[in-house]
Design a protein around this motif. Structure first.
Motif, PDB file in Angstrom:
ATOM      1  N   PRO A  58     -22.352   7.094  45.243  1.00 50.44           N
ATOM      2  CA  PRO A  58     -23.671   7.452  44.685  1.00 50.44           C
ATOM      3  C   PRO A  58     -23.574   8.320  43.433  1.00 50.44           C
ATOM      4  CG  PRO A  58     -23.646   7.758  47.072  1.00 50.44           C
ATOM      5  CD  PRO A  58     -22.225   7.535  46.657  1.00 50.44           C
ATOM      6  N   ILE A  59     -22.600   9.236  43.396  1.00 45.41           N
ATOM      7  CA  ILE A  59     -22.460  10.116  42.228  1.00 45.41           C
ATOM      8  C   ILE A  59     -22.013   9.319  41.010  1.00 45.41           C
ATOM      9  CG2 ILE A  59     -21.152  12.051  41.276  1.00 45.41           C
ATOM     10  CD1 ILE A  59     -21.041  13.207  44.102  1.00 45.41           C
ATOM     11  N   VAL A  60     -20.986   8.513  41.180  1.00 46.11           N
ATOM     12  CA  VAL A  60     -20.482   7.709  40.061  1.00 46.11           C
ATOM     13  C   VAL A  60     -21.507   6.658  39.660  1.00 46.11           C
ATOM     14  CG1 VAL A  60     -18.637   6.161  39.315  1.00 46.11           C
ATOM     15  CG2 VAL A  60     -18.091   8.131  40.744  1.00 46.11           C
ATOM     16  N   GLY A  61     -22.195   6.082  40.646  1.00 44.49           N
ATOM     17  CA  GLY A  61     -23.222   5.090  40.329  1.00 44.49           C
ATOM     18  C   GLY A  61     -24.332   5.675  39.472  1.00 44.49           C
ATOM     19  N   ALA A  62     -24.774   6.887  39.790  1.00 42.93           N
ATOM     20  CA  ALA A  62     -25.829   7.529  38.993  1.00 42.93           C
ATOM     21  C   ALA A  62     -25.358   7.769  37.565  1.00 42.93           C
ATOM     22  CB  ALA A  62     -26.245   8.843  39.645  1.00 42.93           C
ATOM     23  N   GLN A  63     -24.103   8.174  37.406  1.00 43.66           N
ATOM     24  CA  GLN A  63     -23.559   8.379  36.060  1.00 43.66           C
ATOM     25  C   GLN A  63     -23.505   7.061  35.295  1.00 43.66           C
ATOM     26  OE1 GLN A  63     -19.477   9.701  35.909  1.00 43.66           O
ATOM     27  NE2 GLN A  63     -19.767  10.723  33.946  1.00 43.66           N
ATOM     28  N   SER A  64     -23.130   5.986  36.001  1.00 46.68           N
ATOM     29  CA  SER A  64     -23.089   4.665  35.370  1.00 46.68           C
ATOM     30  C   SER A  64     -24.477   4.222  34.927  1.00 46.68           C
ATOM     31  CB  SER A  64     -22.492   3.658  36.361  1.00 46.68           C
ATOM     32  OG  SER A  64     -22.608   2.338  35.892  1.00 46.68           O
ATOM     33  N   ASN A 116     -13.318   3.656  45.342  1.00 46.56           N
ATOM     34  CA  ASN A 116     -14.735   3.987  45.428  1.00 46.56           C
ATOM     35  C   ASN A 116     -15.340   4.310  44.069  1.00 46.56           C
ATOM     36  OD1 ASN A 116     -15.706   4.049  48.351  1.00 46.56           O
ATOM     37  ND2 ASN A 116     -13.755   5.099  48.492  1.00 46.56           N
ATOM     38  N   TYR A 117     -14.540   4.853  43.154  1.00 47.23           N
ATOM     39  CA  TYR A 117     -14.994   5.124  41.795  1.00 47.23           C
ATOM     40  C   TYR A 117     -15.382   3.815  41.100  1.00 47.23           C
ATOM     41  CZ  TYR A 117     -15.006   7.386  37.172  1.00 47.23           C
ATOM     42  OH  TYR A 117     -15.373   7.883  35.940  1.00 47.23           O
ATOM     43  N   ALA A 118     -14.634   2.755  41.389  1.00 49.08           N
ATOM     44  CA  ALA A 118     -14.902   1.458  40.763  1.00 49.08           C
ATOM     45  C   ALA A 118     -16.033   0.703  41.436  1.00 49.08           C
ATOM     46  CB  ALA A 118     -13.630   0.603  40.787  1.00 49.08           C
ATOM     47  N   THR A 119     -16.220   0.925  42.736  1.00 50.47           N
ATOM     48  CA  THR A 119     -17.072   0.037  43.527  1.00 50.47           C
ATOM     49  C   THR A 119     -18.557   0.175  43.237  1.00 50.47           C
ATOM     50  OG1 THR A 119     -15.475  -0.144  45.328  1.00 50.47           O
ATOM     51  CG2 THR A 119     -17.774  -0.539  45.881  1.00 50.47           C
ATOM     52  N   ALA A 120     -19.072   1.390  43.105  1.00 44.93           N
ATOM     53  CA  ALA A 120     -20.525   1.547  42.928  1.00 44.93           C
ATOM     54  C   ALA A 120     -21.030   0.901  41.633  1.00 44.93           C
ATOM     55  CB  ALA A 120     -20.910   3.023  42.994  1.00 44.93           C
ATOM     56  N   PRO A 121     -20.417   1.169  40.470  1.00 42.32           N
ATOM     57  CA  PRO A 121     -20.879   0.472  39.260  1.00 42.32           C
ATOM     58  C   PRO A 121     -20.701  -1.044  39.361  1.00 42.32           C
ATOM     59  CG  PRO A 121     -19.594   2.411  38.691  1.00 42.32           C
ATOM     60  CD  PRO A 121     -19.416   2.210  40.157  1.00 42.32           C
ATOM     61  N   TYR A 122     -19.608  -1.467  39.966  1.00 39.56           N
ATOM     62  CA  TYR A 122     -19.398  -2.908  40.143  1.00 39.56           C
ATOM     63  C   TYR A 122     -20.494  -3.521  41.010  1.00 39.56           C
ATOM     64  CZ  TYR A 122     -17.423  -7.206  42.059  1.00 39.56           C
ATOM     65  OH  TYR A 122     -17.233  -8.502  42.464  1.00 39.56           O
ATOM     66  N   SER A 123     -20.895  -2.812  42.061  1.00 36.15           N
ATOM     67  CA  SER A 123     -21.906  -3.336  42.979  1.00 36.15           C
ATOM     68  C   SER A 123     -23.251  -3.569  42.296  1.00 36.15           C
ATOM     69  CB  SER A 123     -22.098  -2.362  44.149  1.00 36.15           C
ATOM     70  OG  SER A 123     -20.909  -2.203  44.892  1.00 36.15           O
ATOM     71  N   ALA A 124     -23.503  -2.876  41.194  1.00 37.65           N
ATOM     72  CA  ALA A 124     -24.784  -3.024  40.488  1.00 37.65           C
ATOM     73  C   ALA A 124     -24.872  -4.325  39.712  1.00 37.65           C
ATOM     74  CB  ALA A 124     -24.987  -1.849  39.531  1.00 37.65           C
ATOM     75  N   LEU A 125     -23.769  -5.042  39.537  1.00 39.71           N
ATOM     76  CA  LEU A 125     -23.777  -6.206  38.656  1.00 39.71           C
ATOM     77  C   LEU A 125     -24.621  -7.352  39.208  1.00 39.71           C
ATOM     78  CD1 LEU A 125     -20.057  -6.194  37.449  1.00 39.71           C
ATOM     79  CD2 LEU A 125     -22.095  -5.605  36.123  1.00 39.71           C
ATOM     80  N   ALA A 340     -33.832   0.948  37.128  1.00 33.54           N
ATOM     81  CA  ALA A 340     -33.360   2.161  36.467  1.00 33.54           C
ATOM     82  C   ALA A 340     -32.203   2.812  37.196  1.00 33.54           C
ATOM     83  CB  ALA A 340     -34.512   3.170  36.337  1.00 33.54           C
ATOM     84  N   SER A 341     -31.955   2.418  38.438  1.00 32.35           N
ATOM     85  CA  SER A 341     -30.933   3.105  39.229  1.00 32.35           C
ATOM     86  C   SER A 341     -30.149   2.129  40.100  1.00 32.35           C
ATOM     87  CB  SER A 341     -31.589   4.179  40.107  1.00 32.35           C
ATOM     88  OG  SER A 341     -32.644   3.624  40.887  1.00 32.35           O
ATOM     89  N   TYR A 342     -29.856   0.942  39.564  1.00 26.84           N
ATOM     90  CA  TYR A 342     -29.154  -0.064  40.351  1.00 26.84           C
ATOM     91  C   TYR A 342     -27.818   0.451  40.886  1.00 26.84           C
ATOM     92  CZ  TYR A 342     -32.039  -4.259  39.591  1.00 26.84           C
ATOM     93  OH  TYR A 342     -33.032  -5.203  39.605  1.00 26.84           O
ATOM     94  N   ALA A 343     -26.999   1.042  40.009  1.00 25.29           N
ATOM     95  CA  ALA A 343     -25.655   1.441  40.443  1.00 25.29           C
ATOM     96  C   ALA A 343     -25.721   2.577  41.459  1.00 25.29           C
ATOM     97  CB  ALA A 343     -24.802   1.839  39.246  1.00 25.29           C
TER      98      ALA A 343
END
Length: 412
Positions: A58-64, A116-125, A340-343
């Motif tokens: 969730p933290i990395v996703g929000a930054q992404s 886990n750092y890679a997974t959240a932004p990837y999951s938003a695709l 606005a907050s997919y990742a």
């Protein structure tokens, strides 16, 4: 954009985690701590992984989301992951004084952090780039490649075991099979990632993460996904021990890999069609059938008269598991409330799958306690609990509204 290119990283991740969690970690922990405490320490590593998977996405996703980019996080996360694999391999091999259980744990921490750092932004695709009407097809591709990655992981681990190669060789194979598919996804998605940034300025205002659970579709998708994951993680870390203690296999590592291969081949077959069927009839009917199948077979494993019967049950379980994974990503993507907050939101959705790894800690202790009371009682307890979780997931998924589209603008 090809669904196969988008899903390639998930293939590599599936290969990676199957080999680590179901082959390397149980065998390595047994080597470090011995027979009496194997379940407890496997559970400890499972808890460590779950804690990192709970916090980081969730933290990395929000930054992404704020940056409007996904792939830079994927690149960095995979790099850290590969370094962690090297540390784990060094700890097992005792290279240059690196040996020892706590060095092994350090490597495991790096692996968990990077992945886990890679997974959240990837999951938003998927929700960012794939229209609602095509998400079942893309989710099916994700499910099929996940199963294929797991199958090849089981085959790779089996070959290394049969050739009696050192564990370092298997760690190296895992690193390569994570890195190459990640490169395929980076190349396949590259332009789309740059062409469709998601920022609060270009979509509706970002909502606080706590508001997610007031949004009914997301709440019930999260709860039911967590229940299915609790069922999976109740038994997955201990299948190798089940082959040894209950099925009395002379080579539990090898027989466990055969069982995993049976589950995965069957799951590929059902994943091929499950996602496409869900685009026509809805996600929930597929989940009903899949979850019921997994709950029943979890109980039947306890009365399997031998390895052959258990292998047949593994095939049936795999059909249910593949059907579930084929609609998992589509169901989650449909329940996202805001572009606005997919990742960030997919990172929180991903927590529903990884946080249940915490169950490995108490389940490992329960396994050891039960087996100390009566031979194999521990397995009756953990498999029975898994069946209950699967059944609850089936019952509660009816609360998930079908085909919920996000409120923001959709990709063409």
């Amino acid at each position: 954009m090809s669904p196969w290119a988008l899903s390639a990283f998930w293939f590599g991740t599936a290969f990676h985690w199957l080999v680590i969690l179901l082959s390397l970690v149980p065998a390595n922990v047994l080597h470090f701590v011995g027979e009496a405490h194997k379940g407890t320490y496997v559970g400890l590593l499972t808890l460590i992984g779950a804690a990192m998977a709970l916090i980081i996405p969730p933290i990395v996703g929000a930054q992404s989301d704020r940056r409007g980019r996904r792939l830079p996080y994927l690149r960095l996360g995979v790099g850290v992951n590969v370094v962690g694999l090297a540390v784990m391999a060094g700890a097992v091999s005792g290279l240059s004084g690196m040996g020892g259980f706590w060095v092994y744990v350090l490597g495991f921490l790096l692996v968990q952090f990077g992945n886990n750092y890679a997974t959240a932004p990837y999951s938003a695709l998927i929700p960012q780039l794939v229209p609602v009407r095509e998400r079942g097809r893309y989710s099916g591709a994700m499910g099929m490649l996940q199963a294929a990655g797991q199958l090849l992981g089981a085959v790779g681990a089996l070959v290394v075991s049969l050739l009696k190669l050192p564990d370092a060789a298997l760690f190296a194979l895992v690193g390569v099979m994570l890195l190459l598919p990640a490169l395929v996804t980076v190349r396949g998605v590259g332009d789309a990632d740059r062409a469709a940034p998601v920022t609060p300025a270009s979509a509706e205002p970002e909502q606080p993460w706590t508001a997610l659970f007031a949004y009914r579709p997301f709440l019930w998708v999260f709860v039911t996904r967590a229940l299915f994951a609790l069922g999976q993680y109740s038994v997955q870390p201990f299948l190798q021990f089940y082959n040894r203690d209950v099925l009395k296999q002379a080579s539990p590592v090898t027989s466990n890999l055969y069982m995993l291969a049976a589950i995965i081949v069957a799951s590929i077959l059902s994943a091929l069609v499950g996602g496409r069927i869900s685009d026509r009839v809805g996600r929930k009917p597929v989940i009903y059938v899949a979850g019921t199948t997994m709950a029943v077979t979890a109980l039947l494993f306890l009365v399997a008269p031998g390895f052959g019967a258990a292998l047949g049950l593994a095939v049936v379980f795999g059909l249910g598991y593949g059907a579930f994974t084929s609609v998992d990503w589509a169901l989650g993507s449909d329940a996202m409330p805001s572009r606005a907050s997919y990742a960030r939101d997919m990172g929180i959705w991903h927590v529903a799958f990884v946080a249940p790894q915490f169950i490995g800690g108490p389940q490992g202790a329960l396994l050891d306690w039960g087996n100390a009371q009566t031979p194999n009682l521990g397995y009756t307890l953990v498999f029975g609990i898994a069946a209950v979780f699967f059944a609850l997931g089936v019952v509660l998924v009816r609360n998930v509204p079908e085909r919920v589209a996000p409120t923001g603008p959709q990709p063409a």
